[in-house]
Design a protein around this motif. Structure first.
Motif, PDB file in Angstrom:
ATOM      1  N   TYR A  64      55.032  59.696 -19.416  1.00 28.65           N
ATOM      2  CA  TYR A  64      53.603  59.162 -18.820  1.00 28.65           C
ATOM      3  C   TYR A  64      53.446  57.651 -18.450  1.00 28.65           C
ATOM      4  CZ  TYR A  64      53.275  64.817 -18.088  1.00 28.65           C
ATOM      5  OH  TYR A  64      53.533  65.912 -17.820  1.00 28.65           O
ATOM      6  N   LEU A  67      54.490  54.936 -16.455  1.00 31.52           N
ATOM      7  CA  LEU A  67      54.166  55.990 -15.822  1.00 31.52           C
ATOM      8  C   LEU A  67      52.733  55.402 -15.113  1.00 31.52           C
ATOM      9  CD1 LEU A  67      55.780  59.234 -14.565  1.00 31.52           C
ATOM     10  CD2 LEU A  67      56.801  57.040 -13.989  1.00 31.52           C
ATOM     11  N   LYS A  68      51.916  55.755 -16.279  1.00 30.25           N
ATOM     12  CA  LYS A  68      50.885  54.752 -15.996  1.00 30.25           C
ATOM     13  C   LYS A  68      50.197  53.436 -15.776  1.00 30.25           C
ATOM     14  CE  LYS A  68      46.563  55.785 -18.013  1.00 30.25           C
ATOM     15  NZ  LYS A  68      45.685  55.769 -19.553  1.00 30.25           N
ATOM     16  N   ASP A  75      44.919  59.317 -16.200  1.00 35.03           N
ATOM     17  CA  ASP A  75      45.678  60.339 -17.035  1.00 35.03           C
ATOM     18  C   ASP A  75      45.764  61.160 -16.418  1.00 35.03           C
ATOM     19  OD1 ASP A  75      46.275  58.699 -19.221  1.00 35.03           O
ATOM     20  OD2 ASP A  75      44.554  59.504 -20.348  1.00 35.03           O
ATOM     21  N   ASP A  77      45.524  61.871 -12.921  1.00 38.62           N
ATOM     22  CA  ASP A  77      46.026  60.774 -11.592  1.00 38.62           C
ATOM     23  C   ASP A  77      47.414  61.275 -11.856  1.00 38.62           C
ATOM     24  OD1 ASP A  77      43.826  60.559  -9.799  1.00 38.62           O
ATOM     25  OD2 ASP A  77      44.318  58.730 -10.088  1.00 38.62           O
ATOM     26  N   ILE A  78      47.973  60.812 -12.991  1.00 41.53           N
ATOM     27  CA  ILE A  78      49.642  61.449 -13.445  1.00 41.53           C
ATOM     28  C   ILE A  78      50.230  62.218 -13.926  1.00 41.53           C
ATOM     29  CG2 ILE A  78      51.285  60.425 -15.504  1.00 41.53           C
ATOM     30  CD1 ILE A  78      50.817  57.849 -14.096  1.00 41.53           C
ATOM     31  N   ARG A  81      49.766  63.932  -9.701  1.00 40.69           N
ATOM     32  CA  ARG A  81      51.187  63.405  -9.215  1.00 40.69           C
ATOM     33  C   ARG A  81      52.194  64.225  -9.667  1.00 40.69           C
ATOM     34  NH1 ARG A  81      52.024  57.496  -7.293  1.00 40.69           N
ATOM     35  NH2 ARG A  81      54.157  57.544  -6.510  1.00 40.69           N
ATOM     36  N   SER A  82      52.709  64.585 -11.105  1.00 41.22           N
ATOM     37  CA  SER A  82      54.027  64.969 -12.041  1.00 41.22           C
ATOM     38  C   SER A  82      54.533  66.150 -11.099  1.00 41.22           C
ATOM     39  CB  SER A  82      53.835  64.341 -13.473  1.00 41.22           C
ATOM     40  OG  SER A  82      53.523  65.359 -14.081  1.00 41.22           O
ATOM     41  N   PHE A  88      58.246  61.699  -9.566  1.00 43.83           N
ATOM     42  CA  PHE A  88      58.253  61.558 -11.371  1.00 43.83           C
ATOM     43  C   PHE A  88      58.644  62.267 -11.723  1.00 43.83           C
ATOM     44  CE2 PHE A  88      53.418  59.540 -11.562  1.00 43.83           C
ATOM     45  CZ  PHE A  88      53.970  58.673 -10.765  1.00 43.83           C
TER      46      PHE A  88
END
Length: 92
Positions: A64, A67-68, A75, A77-78, A81-82, A88
């Protein structure tokens, strides 16, 4: 060990990732090239294995954060989106 606390339930649809996430996708390439198990060794002394509830997989938490950093997302948005981005999901 921390990794023994985790239970892995594989979906019968896991093969769909091979169709949906292209071979040249950066997250697929990272997942295939990097062995993230070093994280277990780094954090083993930080977790109590016989007290409290099971830990969230440290590799997932590290991914995580990765990805960020790669996509410069917040946080929230991650996490959002996941939920729908198959690359992702595959990476995590």
């Amino acid at each position: 060990m921390i990794r023994h606390q985790q239970t892995l339930i594989l979906s019968p649809y896991a093969a769909l990732y091979d169709i949906v996430v292209p071979k040249d996708n950066i997250l697929r390439q990272i997942n295939e090239l990097v062995d993230f198990t070093f994280i277990y060794e780094e954090l083993e002394a930080k977790y109590c294995l016989d007290n409290g509830r099971n830990a969230i997989d440290p590799i997932r938490m590290f991914k995580y954060l990765l990805l960020k950093a790669i996509f410069e997302l917040s946080d929230a948005d991650i996490v959002e989106r996941s939920k729908y981005d198959m690359s992702f999901k595959y990476f995590l």
